[in-house]
Design a protein around this motif. Structure first.
Motif: not given
Length: 121
Positions: A11-12, A38-40, A89-90, A119-120
């Motif tokens: 988490l960032v 990546r896969q959201a 980007d999450t 990213v939150s």
């Protein structure tokens, strides 16, 4: 047998940075291309960045200027430095090795299990 193991997710906050690593295990002679996908949630898996044995790189337009892919051929490891992270980007980030040659065989592609980046604020 070849395995790819990712690490470094977490988490960032927006604007922050993370560095992902992906190490290939096994008696590996070469890995042609190493990629990050990546896969959201609710979306298809997409290519984020790729790097060849000769260190030629390519990036998705959405990450150009923010993400940097690199590799250490001696360690069979690929990295993804992610800066200026955005909520979009999450995703779960996957490492992929293409055209892997080992002492016991050849593999067209091998995928890691994925690492979650959130990213939150």
């Amino acid at each position: 047998q070849v395995q790819l193991v990712e690490s470094g997710g977490g988490l960032v906050q927006p604007g922050g940075s993370l560095r992902l690593s992906c190490a290939a295990s096994g008696i590996i002679l070469s890995i042609n291309t190493m990629d990050w996908y990546r896969q959201a949630p609710g979306k298809e898996r997409e290519l984020v960045a790729g790097i060849t044995t000769g260190f030629t790189t390519n990036y998705a337009d959405s990450v150009k200027g923010r993400f940097t892919i690199s590799r250490d051929n001696a360690k069979n490891t690929v990295y993804l430095q992610m800066n200026s992270l955005k909520p979009e980007d999450t995703a779960v980030y996957y490492c992929r090795g293409h055209l892997i040659v080992t002492l016991t065989g050849r593999y067209l592609e091998v995928w890691g299990q994925g690492t979650l980046v959130t990213v939150s604020s």
